[in-house]
Design an enzyme around this catalytic site. Structure first.
Site, PDB file in Angstrom:
ATOM      1  CE  LYS A   1       9.439  40.067  43.279  1.00 37.71           C
ATOM      2  NZ  LYS A   1       8.984  38.768  43.533  1.00 37.71           N
TER       3      LYS A   1
ATOM      4  N   GLY B   1      13.888  30.392  56.836  1.00 40.89           N
ATOM      5  CA  GLY B   1      13.785  30.369  55.364  1.00 40.89           C
ATOM      6  C   GLY B   1      12.908  31.486  54.825  1.00 40.89           C
TER       7      GLY B   1
ATOM      8  CD  GLU C   1      16.519  35.613  48.303  1.00 39.39           C
ATOM      9  OE1 GLU C   1      17.638  35.850  47.815  1.00 39.39           O
ATOM     10  OE2 GLU C   1      15.454  35.795  47.713  1.00 39.39           O
TER      11      GLU C   1
ATOM     12  CG  ASP D   1       9.977  41.832  46.791  1.00 37.90           C
ATOM     13  OD1 ASP D   1      10.124  41.097  45.799  1.00 37.90           O
ATOM     14  OD2 ASP D   1       8.958  41.805  47.511  1.00 37.90           O
TER      15      ASP D   1
ATOM     16  CE  LYS E   1       6.301  41.267  45.740  1.00 40.46           C
ATOM     17  NZ  LYS E   1       6.565  40.838  47.120  1.00 40.46           N
TER      18      LYS E   1
HETATM   19  N1  NAP Z   1      10.100  31.847  46.960  1.00 42.77           N
HETATM   20  C1  NAP Z   1       8.957  32.519  47.015  1.00 42.77           C
HETATM   21  O1  NAP Z   1       8.184  32.384  47.969  1.00 42.77           O
HETATM   22  C2  NAP Z   1       8.564  33.425  45.874  1.00 42.77           C
HETATM   23  C3  NAP Z   1       7.336  34.105  45.924  1.00 42.77           C
HETATM   24  C4  NAP Z   1       6.954  34.897  44.830  1.00 42.77           C
HETATM   25  C5  NAP Z   1       7.784  35.024  43.747  1.00 42.77           C
HETATM   26  N2  NAP Z   1       9.008  34.386  43.745  1.00 42.77           N
HETATM   27  C6  NAP Z   1       9.860  34.501  42.558  1.00 42.77           C
HETATM   28  O2  NAP Z   1       9.815  33.224  41.905  1.00 42.77           O
HETATM   29  C7  NAP Z   1      11.083  32.979  41.257  1.00 42.77           C
HETATM   30  C8  NAP Z   1      11.651  31.641  41.748  1.00 42.77           C
HETATM   31  O3  NAP Z   1      11.894  31.734  43.144  1.00 42.77           O
HETATM   32  P1  NAP Z   1      12.456  30.468  43.938  1.00 42.77           P
HETATM   33  O4  NAP Z   1      12.338  30.797  45.370  1.00 42.77           O
HETATM   34  O5  NAP Z   1      11.823  29.252  43.393  1.00 42.77           O
HETATM   35  O6  NAP Z   1      13.991  30.508  43.498  1.00 42.77           O
HETATM   36  P2  NAP Z   1      15.028  29.265  43.496  1.00 42.77           P
HETATM   37  O7  NAP Z   1      14.641  28.290  44.545  1.00 42.77           O
HETATM   38  O8  NAP Z   1      16.393  29.857  43.510  1.00 42.77           O
HETATM   39  O9  NAP Z   1      14.755  28.562  42.090  1.00 42.77           O
HETATM   40  C9  NAP Z   1      15.093  29.138  40.869  1.00 42.77           C
HETATM   41  C10 NAP Z   1      15.530  28.063  39.914  1.00 42.77           C
HETATM   42  O10 NAP Z   1      15.800  28.664  38.633  1.00 42.77           O
HETATM   43  C11 NAP Z   1      17.032  28.114  38.136  1.00 42.77           C
HETATM   44  N3  NAP Z   1      17.629  29.043  37.185  1.00 42.77           N
HETATM   45  C12 NAP Z   1      18.368  30.152  37.422  1.00 42.77           C
HETATM   46  N4  NAP Z   1      18.712  30.754  36.273  1.00 42.77           N
HETATM   47  C13 NAP Z   1      18.186  29.998  35.272  1.00 42.77           C
HETATM   48  C14 NAP Z   1      18.209  30.098  33.865  1.00 42.77           C
HETATM   49  N5  NAP Z   1      18.840  31.094  33.236  1.00 42.77           N
HETATM   50  N6  NAP Z   1      17.609  29.141  33.147  1.00 42.77           N
HETATM   51  C15 NAP Z   1      16.962  28.098  33.755  1.00 42.77           C
HETATM   52  N7  NAP Z   1      16.903  27.963  35.085  1.00 42.77           N
HETATM   53  C16 NAP Z   1      17.490  28.902  35.846  1.00 42.77           C
HETATM   54  C17 NAP Z   1      17.872  27.943  39.381  1.00 42.77           C
HETATM   55  O11 NAP Z   1      18.951  27.067  39.145  1.00 42.77           O
HETATM   56  P3  NAP Z   1      20.315  27.319  40.019  1.00 42.77           P
HETATM   57  O12 NAP Z   1      19.915  27.034  41.416  1.00 42.77           O
HETATM   58  O13 NAP Z   1      21.302  26.340  39.439  1.00 42.77           O
HETATM   59  O14 NAP Z   1      20.681  28.754  39.794  1.00 42.77           O
HETATM   60  C18 NAP Z   1      16.851  27.370  40.362  1.00 42.77           C
HETATM   61  O15 NAP Z   1      16.717  25.973  40.240  1.00 42.77           O
HETATM   62  C19 NAP Z   1      11.978  34.173  41.590  1.00 42.77           C
HETATM   63  O16 NAP Z   1      11.986  35.055  40.496  1.00 42.77           O
HETATM   64  C20 NAP Z   1      11.320  34.779  42.826  1.00 42.77           C
HETATM   65  O17 NAP Z   1      11.572  36.161  42.935  1.00 42.77           O
HETATM   66  C21 NAP Z   1       9.397  33.578  44.770  1.00 42.77           C
END
Ligand code: NAP
Length: 351
Positions: free
Chosen positions: A135, A216, A219, A230, A234
């Site tokens: 987002k 989980g 956070e 959040d 949206k």
């Molecule tokens: N989780 C959900 O259910 C959900 C639902 C809807 C939307 N989202 C959105 O989807 C996105 C990902 O969520 P997630 O839960 O998958 O997060 P996550 O588990 O923290 O995964 C994010 C990944 O991106 C990497 N990263 C961070 N900065 C980066 C950069 N500059 N260049 C390349 N890679 C980078 C992180 O590496 P490091 O760990 O080393 O920082 C991590 O591996 C977020 O924006 C979140 O708001 C999540």
């Protein structure tokens, strides 16, 4: 069969769920839509840190996805020996693969949206479509990115960032085409809805938050969810897309659930009502938006939306009120929203 190249940036919860889903759904997408969706490159900052060098995973067309998924250390090392290309930058990858879709799912630690913006901007300039779950870049620079997509004749799709598994934008833009949306309100954050649902069953705010964290759902730092940000993100993205506006977060009054008085919840329960964190947009002299916990009764269309489910009601001039509910918040749901957006960029008909 149309081949679609995918570059995935961000291999965390959502990125991994996306790779798993692609693996599971690949035959279905080929059969049903004639789309051969292929992961061609994977880029994540954590790999550069782990391997102590810049680079990307680049996969030849022939690789099947089940060869490359897995977070297990041995598997990563094996995949590294086969597909890791040292010093291959993201830009370089973009420019050497036939353009398809960038799937952006990073969660940057500083939450400024700058890293995500850079990936999306570079992709669009190099004629890649973009689907994103992130987002932050959209909240800060949506109009700039939209202008770039128009100039470069590509698409930017954001279902993953606008309540993901709950269809919101698709409903507003496609299903409600030709109507005027006068008002909408939604339960758009699964974490705060889960906490409020647990409180309705008698739990304190602290215990409900702890339970959400242990599962989980929340956070370690839950501020983005429980303080209403959040939901505000949206609402903002929906407003700017549906009404082609350029609102900012400053246009939204934001109140979260962290200070909610448990006595109010108990009183609501006794009256057969519930407290829900609602994000709203309505028209007065101008468009107004707010996020706040509100009391809703049994006749409210979102009354039954509990746990990590979400829901939204659009009030229109010609189709009256249209409500969509469900769309549980989890990485698989977010991945499914990303896949949906990819399919909808390429499908030629809706039969
Ligand atoms: N989780 C959900 O259910 C959900 C639902 C809807 C939307 N989202 C959105 O989807 C996105 C990902 O969520 P997630 O839960 O998958 O997060 P996550 O588990 O923290 O995964 C994010 C990944 O991106 C990497 N990263 C961070 N900065 C980066 C950069 N500059 N260049 C390349 N890679 C980078 C992180 O590496 P490091 O760990 O080393 O920082 C991590 O591996 C977020 O924006 C979140 O708001 C999540």
């Amino acid at each position: 069969m149309q081949e679609i190249n995918i570059i995935l940036v961000g291999y965390g919860n959502v990125g991994q769920a996306f790779v798993n889903l692609l693996n599971e759904k690949s035959p279905y997408c080929q059969k049903k839509y004639g789309l051969d969706i292929r992961l061609r490159a994977l880029f994540d900052i954590k790999f550069s840190s782990r391997f102590n060098e810049e680079g990307s995973f680049v996969f030849p067309k022939a690789v099947t996805i089940d060869e490359i998924l897995n977070e297990n250390a041995d598997a990563i090392e094996r995949v590294r020996s086969l597909y890791w290309q040292k010093e291959k930058t993201f830009l370089n990858v973009l420019q050497t693969i036939e353009p398809g879709v960038l799937v952006e799912c990073i969660l940057s630690k500083n939450r400024s949206g700058k890293s995500g913006f850079k990936y999306i901007q570079q992709a669009i300039i190099n004629k890649w479509n973009v689907v994103t779950a992130d987002k932050e870049p959209l909240v800060h620079s949506f109009s700039e990115l939209l202008a770039l997509t128009k100039k470069n004749c590509v698409q930017l799709k954001l279902s993953g960032a606008t309540a993901a598994a709950l269809p919101t934008l698709d409903v507003a833009l496609l299903s409600l085409a030709g109507t005027e949306i006068q008002y909408f309100e939604g339960i758009l954050n699964g974490t705060s809805n889960y906490i409020l649902s647990e409180m309705t069953k008698g739990m304190s705010y602290k215990s409900a938050l702890k339970k959400a964290q242990s599962k989980g759902i929340a956070e370690t730092n839950p501020s983005l969810d429980v303080d209403g940000w959040d939901t505000a993100y949206k609402i903002l993205l929906l407003a700017n897309t549906v009404f082609q506006e350029n609102f900012t977060l400053e246009d939204i009054d934001i109140q979260g659930i962290a200070d909610i008085d448990e006595k109010i919840i108990n009183k609501a329960v006794k009256q057969g009502e519930k407290i829900k964190l609602l994000g709203k947009l309505w028209r007065e002299d101008k468009i107004r938006m707010k996020v706040a916990p509100e009391l809703i009764g049994v006749s409210h269309p979102l009354y039954g939306v509990d746990g990590t489910n979400k829901g939204i009601t659009f009030s229109t001039d010609t189709m009256s009120d249209v409500t969509v509910t469900g769309g549980k918040s989890d990485p698989k749901g977010a991945a499914a929203a990303l896949l949906k957006d990819i399919i909808n960029i390429y499908r030629l008909d809706y039969s």
